[in-house]
Scaffold this active site. Structure first.
Site, mmCIF file in Angstrom:
data_model
loop_
_atom_site.group_PDB
_atom_site.id
_atom_site.type_symbol
_atom_site.label_atom_id
_atom_site.label_comp_id
_atom_site.label_asym_id
_atom_site.label_seq_id
_atom_site.Cartn_x
_atom_site.Cartn_y
_atom_site.Cartn_z
ATOM 1 N N ASP A 31 0.851 -1.198 0.000
ATOM 2 C CA ASP A 31 0.000 0.000 0.000
ATOM 3 C C ASP A 31 0.888 1.249 0.000
ATOM 4 O O ASP A 31 1.888 1.323 0.721
ATOM 5 C CB ASP A 31 -0.920 -0.010 1.231
ATOM 6 C CG ASP A 31 -2.069 0.970 1.083
ATOM 7 O OD1 ASP A 31 -3.216 0.532 0.928
ATOM 8 O OD2 ASP A 31 -1.816 2.199 1.095
ATOM 9 N N ILE A 32 0.505 2.230 -0.792
ATOM 10 C CA ILE A 32 1.300 3.458 -0.943
ATOM 11 C C ILE A 32 1.245 4.326 0.311
ATOM 12 O O ILE A 32 2.116 5.173 0.528
ATOM 13 C CB ILE A 32 0.802 4.235 -2.196
ATOM 14 C CG1 ILE A 32 1.877 5.117 -2.765
ATOM 15 C CG2 ILE A 32 -0.474 5.017 -1.901
ATOM 16 C CD1 ILE A 32 1.551 5.645 -4.158
ATOM 17 N N ASN A 86 -13.214 -3.202 2.264
ATOM 18 C CA ASN A 86 -14.150 -2.093 2.371
ATOM 19 C C ASN A 86 -15.133 -2.180 1.211
ATOM 20 O O ASN A 86 -14.749 -2.405 0.070
ATOM 21 C CB ASN A 86 -13.397 -0.750 2.344
ATOM 22 C CG ASN A 86 -12.561 -0.535 3.602
ATOM 23 O OD1 ASN A 86 -12.947 -0.973 4.685
ATOM 24 N ND2 ASN A 86 -11.425 0.116 3.461
ATOM 25 N N GLY A 92 -15.529 3.381 3.681
ATOM 26 C CA GLY A 92 -14.120 3.750 3.548
ATOM 27 C C GLY A 92 -13.503 3.358 2.221
ATOM 28 O O GLY A 92 -12.299 3.548 2.026
ATOM 29 N N GLN A 93 -14.299 2.809 1.306
ATOM 30 C CA GLN A 93 -13.712 2.416 0.016
ATOM 31 C C GLN A 93 -13.453 3.658 -0.840
ATOM 32 O O GLN A 93 -14.361 4.495 -1.021
ATOM 33 C CB GLN A 93 -14.642 1.448 -0.723
ATOM 34 C CG GLN A 93 -13.999 0.869 -1.981
ATOM 35 C CD GLN A 93 -14.889 -0.132 -2.715
ATOM 36 O OE1 GLN A 93 -16.028 -0.382 -2.313
ATOM 37 N NE2 GLN A 93 -14.370 -0.686 -3.793
ATOM 38 N N HIS A 99 -10.285 -4.914 -3.437
ATOM 39 C CA HIS A 99 -8.936 -5.142 -2.894
ATOM 40 C C HIS A 99 -9.044 -5.571 -1.452
ATOM 41 O O HIS A 99 -9.828 -5.025 -0.676
ATOM 42 C CB HIS A 99 -8.068 -3.891 -3.026
ATOM 43 C CG HIS A 99 -8.723 -2.633 -2.522
ATOM 44 N ND1 HIS A 99 -9.662 -1.943 -3.257
ATOM 45 C CD2 HIS A 99 -8.591 -1.967 -1.353
ATOM 46 C CE1 HIS A 99 -10.073 -0.893 -2.568
ATOM 47 N NE2 HIS A 99 -9.438 -0.885 -1.397
ATOM 48 N N LEU A 100 -8.241 -6.546 -1.110
ATOM 49 C CA LEU A 100 -8.147 -7.027 0.268
ATOM 50 C C LEU A 100 -6.969 -6.321 0.923
ATOM 51 O O LEU A 100 -5.828 -6.424 0.443
ATOM 52 C CB LEU A 100 -7.909 -8.541 0.263
ATOM 53 C CG LEU A 100 -7.707 -9.189 1.640
ATOM 54 C CD1 LEU A 100 -9.023 -9.214 2.412
ATOM 55 C CD2 LEU A 100 -7.161 -10.609 1.479
ATOM 56 N N HIS A 101 -7.253 -5.581 2.015
ATOM 57 C CA HIS A 101 -6.158 -5.000 2.800
ATOM 58 C C HIS A 101 -5.610 -6.084 3.721
ATOM 59 O O HIS A 101 -6.390 -6.785 4.393
ATOM 60 C CB HIS A 101 -6.670 -3.879 3.714
ATOM 61 C CG HIS A 101 -7.107 -2.631 3.016
ATOM 62 N ND1 HIS A 101 -6.290 -1.540 2.873
ATOM 63 C CD2 HIS A 101 -8.292 -2.296 2.444
ATOM 64 C CE1 HIS A 101 -6.949 -0.569 2.245
ATOM 65 N NE2 HIS A 101 -8.171 -1.001 1.981
HETATM 66 P P1 AMP Z 1 -9.778 1.717 0.175
HETATM 67 O O1 AMP Z 1 -9.855 2.988 0.979
HETATM 68 O O2 AMP Z 1 -10.228 0.487 0.907
HETATM 69 O O3 AMP Z 1 -10.439 1.874 -1.178
HETATM 70 O O4 AMP Z 1 -8.235 1.470 -0.054
HETATM 71 C C1 AMP Z 1 -7.522 1.982 -1.125
HETATM 72 C C2 AMP Z 1 -6.072 1.807 -0.755
HETATM 73 O O5 AMP Z 1 -5.286 1.937 -1.921
HETATM 74 C C3 AMP Z 1 -5.569 2.863 0.243
HETATM 75 O O6 AMP Z 1 -5.049 2.194 1.391
HETATM 76 C C4 AMP Z 1 -4.491 3.608 -0.545
HETATM 77 O O7 AMP Z 1 -3.402 4.011 0.266
HETATM 78 C C5 AMP Z 1 -4.093 2.575 -1.575
HETATM 79 N N1 AMP Z 1 -3.540 3.096 -2.808
HETATM 80 C C6 AMP Z 1 -4.046 4.111 -3.576
HETATM 81 N N2 AMP Z 1 -3.282 4.296 -4.653
HETATM 82 C C7 AMP Z 1 -2.273 3.381 -4.585
HETATM 83 C C8 AMP Z 1 -1.155 3.076 -5.414
HETATM 84 N N3 AMP Z 1 -0.913 3.739 -6.557
HETATM 85 N N4 AMP Z 1 -0.320 2.074 -5.031
HETATM 86 C C9 AMP Z 1 -0.547 1.405 -3.879
HETATM 87 N N5 AMP Z 1 -1.592 1.643 -3.062
HETATM 88 C C10 AMP Z 1 -2.445 2.619 -3.415
#
Ligand code: AMP
Ligand code: ZN
Length: 113
Positions: A31-32, A86, A92-93, A99-101
């Site tokens: 995750d970034i 999410n 929070g999405q 995507h699975l955190h």
């Molecule tokens: P969500 O809030 O569940 O939709 O999570 C989206 C996640 O994607 C967040 O934790 C962001 O930090 C992550 N994210 C967004 N852009 C990138 C990227 N380019 N590379 C890696 N993670 C990302």
């Protein structure tokens, strides 16, 4: 025109990401903006907008996403981890490609904020 979905573009390699795993169906990348010492995302290459878009035909694929998430956590030294999906903006999405955190490496509180 390129695919407007950020995670489809990561899956195809068009947008760079620090990948931990890739096979024909699934990609995992860090995750970034990590919210824990270990925080990566596992996505299906197939575009699904979120958990609410999963069809019965996707069940094996989503099971694989979860299996790989837990397996990669273990391989990165985290036997215990939190797996989060999410579903929808209010939950929070922010990226509308399922995507699975996978979060680990610190104590987790409950309920999540
Ligand atoms: P969500 O809030 O569940 O939709 O999570 C989206 C996640 O994607 C967040 O934790 C962001 O930090 C992550 N994210 C967004 N852009 C990138 C990227 N380019 N590379 C890696 N993670 C990302
Ligand atoms: Zn997508």
């Amino acid at each position: 025109m390129s695919n407007p979905c950020l995670f489809c573009r990561i899956a195809s390699g068009e947008v760079p990401a620090k990948k931990l795993h890739e096979d024909d169906e699934v990609v995992a990348f860090w995750d970034i903006s990590p919210q824990a010492p270990t925080h990566f995302l596992v996505i299906p290459k197939k575009h699904l907008s979120g958990p609410g878009a999963i069809l019965s035909e996707d069940e094996a694929l989503i099971g694989k996403v979860v299996r790989i998430g837990a397996q990669l956590a273990r391989e990165n030294g985290a036997e215990h981890c939190r797996l989060v999906l999410n579903n929808g903006a209010e939950a929070g999405q922010t990226v509308f490609h399922l995507h699975l955190h996978v979060l680990a490496g610190r104590a987790m509180s409950w309920p999540p904020g």
